[in-house]
Design an enzyme around this catalytic site. Structure first.
Site, PDB file in Angstrom:
ATOM      1  N   ASP A  67      31.510  62.314  22.376  1.00 15.08           N
ATOM      2  CA  ASP A  67      31.763  63.752  22.270  1.00 15.08           C
ATOM      3  C   ASP A  67      32.981  64.073  21.415  1.00 15.08           C
ATOM      4  OD1 ASP A  67      33.465  62.604  24.137  1.00 15.08           O
ATOM      5  OD2 ASP A  67      32.698  63.714  25.836  1.00 15.08           O
ATOM      6  N   ASN A 136      33.591  65.604  38.697  1.00 17.97           N
ATOM      7  CA  ASN A 136      32.394  66.335  39.134  1.00 17.97           C
ATOM      8  C   ASN A 136      31.118  65.594  38.757  1.00 17.97           C
ATOM      9  OD1 ASN A 136      32.378  66.633  36.414  1.00 17.97           O
ATOM     10  ND2 ASN A 136      32.466  68.867  36.399  1.00 17.97           N
ATOM     11  N   HIS A 138      30.497  64.345  35.716  1.00 23.67           N
ATOM     12  CA  HIS A 138      30.065  64.497  34.327  1.00 23.67           C
ATOM     13  C   HIS A 138      30.158  63.180  33.563  1.00 23.67           C
ATOM     14  CE1 HIS A 138      34.348  65.890  32.945  1.00 23.67           C
ATOM     15  NE2 HIS A 138      34.189  64.627  32.613  1.00 23.67           N
ATOM     16  N   GLU A 143      28.076  68.538  31.949  1.00 25.23           N
ATOM     17  CA  GLU A 143      28.615  69.040  33.214  1.00 25.23           C
ATOM     18  C   GLU A 143      27.473  69.282  34.209  1.00 25.23           C
ATOM     19  OE1 GLU A 143      31.758  69.213  33.792  1.00 25.23           O
ATOM     20  OE2 GLU A 143      32.661  69.225  31.798  1.00 25.23           O
TER      21      GLU A 143
HETATM   22  C1  F6R Z   1      35.244  61.044  27.313  1.00 23.79           C
HETATM   23  C2  F6R Z   1      34.312  61.768  28.136  1.00 23.79           C
HETATM   24  C3  F6R Z   1      34.550  62.157  29.556  1.00 23.79           C
HETATM   25  C4  F6R Z   1      35.441  61.204  30.338  1.00 23.79           C
HETATM   26  C5  F6R Z   1      35.609  61.662  31.786  1.00 23.79           C
HETATM   27  C6  F6R Z   1      36.558  60.769  32.550  1.00 23.79           C
HETATM   28  O1  F6R Z   1      34.750  60.841  25.996  1.00 23.79           O
HETATM   29  O2  F6R Z   1      33.306  62.079  27.620  1.00 23.79           O
HETATM   30  O3  F6R Z   1      33.297  62.275  30.194  1.00 23.79           O
HETATM   31  O4  F6R Z   1      34.888  59.917  30.310  1.00 23.79           O
HETATM   32  O5  F6R Z   1      36.105  62.977  31.806  1.00 23.79           O
HETATM   33  O6  F6R Z   1      37.823  60.900  32.020  1.00 23.79           O
HETATM   34  P1  F6R Z   1      39.047  60.003  32.518  1.00 23.79           P
HETATM   35  O7  F6R Z   1      38.762  58.600  32.091  1.00 23.79           O
HETATM   36  O8  F6R Z   1      40.237  60.577  31.786  1.00 23.79           O
HETATM   37  O9  F6R Z   1      39.109  60.159  33.994  1.00 23.79           O
END
Ligand code: F6R
Length: 247
Positions: A67, A136, A138, A143
């Site tokens: 992303d 959550n 994701h 989401e």
């Molecule tokens: C990152 C992404 C997000 C993260 C997720 C967890 O490219 O797409 O889905 O993997 O928000 O983030 P952290 O590792 O910071 O807890």
């Protein structure tokens, strides 16, 4: 699904890096799907360490990231392209022309998404997709929703995500309102998936995502349908899932 419950963040990072490194050794021209966020930083550090030791080679590796924020240029230190350069690409012998992140500067969302889908297809798909997990459930910027999005799409960030991300920007107004993300089907099309999770605050969602019902309200739960998923976490994040699986 395979689960590895490691002692701490460092051991988790080593294990995850070893799974990526073995893919690179077995298939030097592999396509890696990569993630940003805080969890994989230690994994990237280990890969850089092993590259410096001469154990792995990125010369033929290609990458596609999950992303990117819409509207951020590559040189903005909050862009995911910047993150990847800073944490991995600038430190190894990868050809940056073979590393892809959705084009955050493309204003036409339909074009940005179609271009990215075409790039992924032209690479022949992803061999190993690395994922973090949101609180959550994701994955990427997919989401909770009433359906699973298939391919790359543009998402409106939720107030919760904007709030959570504002600490990285000068003010809340500077937080991008939209992002481009791979869809769940694209993620599911990867030949193998590697999920990294760390910290007690992830324990509930790890249990829900991997031992609960499969629902778009917990996007990561769809991974239960994938034939080759490995979840590597530290004890704190894995504890509740391990308790459930032991029952
Ligand atoms: C990152 C992404 C997000 C993260 C997720 C967890 O490219 O797409 O889905 O993997 O928000 O983030 P952290 O590792 O910071 O807890």
């Amino acid at each position: 699904m395979k689960f590895y419950c490691m002692e701490n963040y460092d051991e988790m990072s080593k294990k995850a890096a070893s799974i990526i490194a073995s893919k690179m050794i077995l298939k030097p021209d592999c396509v890696l799907g990569l993630a940003t966020g805080s969890t994989p930083i230690g994994t990237y550090k280990k890969l850089v360490e092993w590259y410096n030791a001469g154990d792995i080679d990125f010369a033929q590796v290609k990458t596609v990231n999950l992303d990117e924020y819409k509207g951020l240029p590559e040189d903005n230190d909050q862009s995911y392209r910047y993150f990847m350069n800073d944490n991995l690409f600038n430190h190894v012998n990868i050809d940056k022309a073979c590393t892809f992140v959705p084009n955050g500067l493309e204003k036409d969302s339909a074009k940005a998404c179609a271009d990215y889908n075409a790039i992924i297809k032209s690479m022949g798909g992803v061999d190993l997709q690395l994922l973090g997990l949101g609180h959550n459930g994701h994955i990427g910027f997919n989401e909770p929703s009433d359906h699973f999005e298939k391919e790359t799409h543009c998402v409106n960030l939720t107030p919760r995500t904007i709030e959570a991300n504002k600490r990285f920007f000068a003010s809340e107004a500077d937080v991008p309102r939209q992002a481009y993300t791979m869809g769940c089907q694209t993620i599911m099309n990867a030949k193998s998936v590697l999920v990294v999770v760390s910290g007690e605050d992830k324990a509930d969602i790890v249990a829900e995502a991997f031992a609960g019902p499969i629902t778009p309200q917990v996007p990561a739960s769809i991974l239960q349908m994938h034939q080759d998923v490995t979840v590597v976490g530290d004890k704190a994040a894995m504890s509740k899932l391990m308790d459930l699986l032991a029952k």
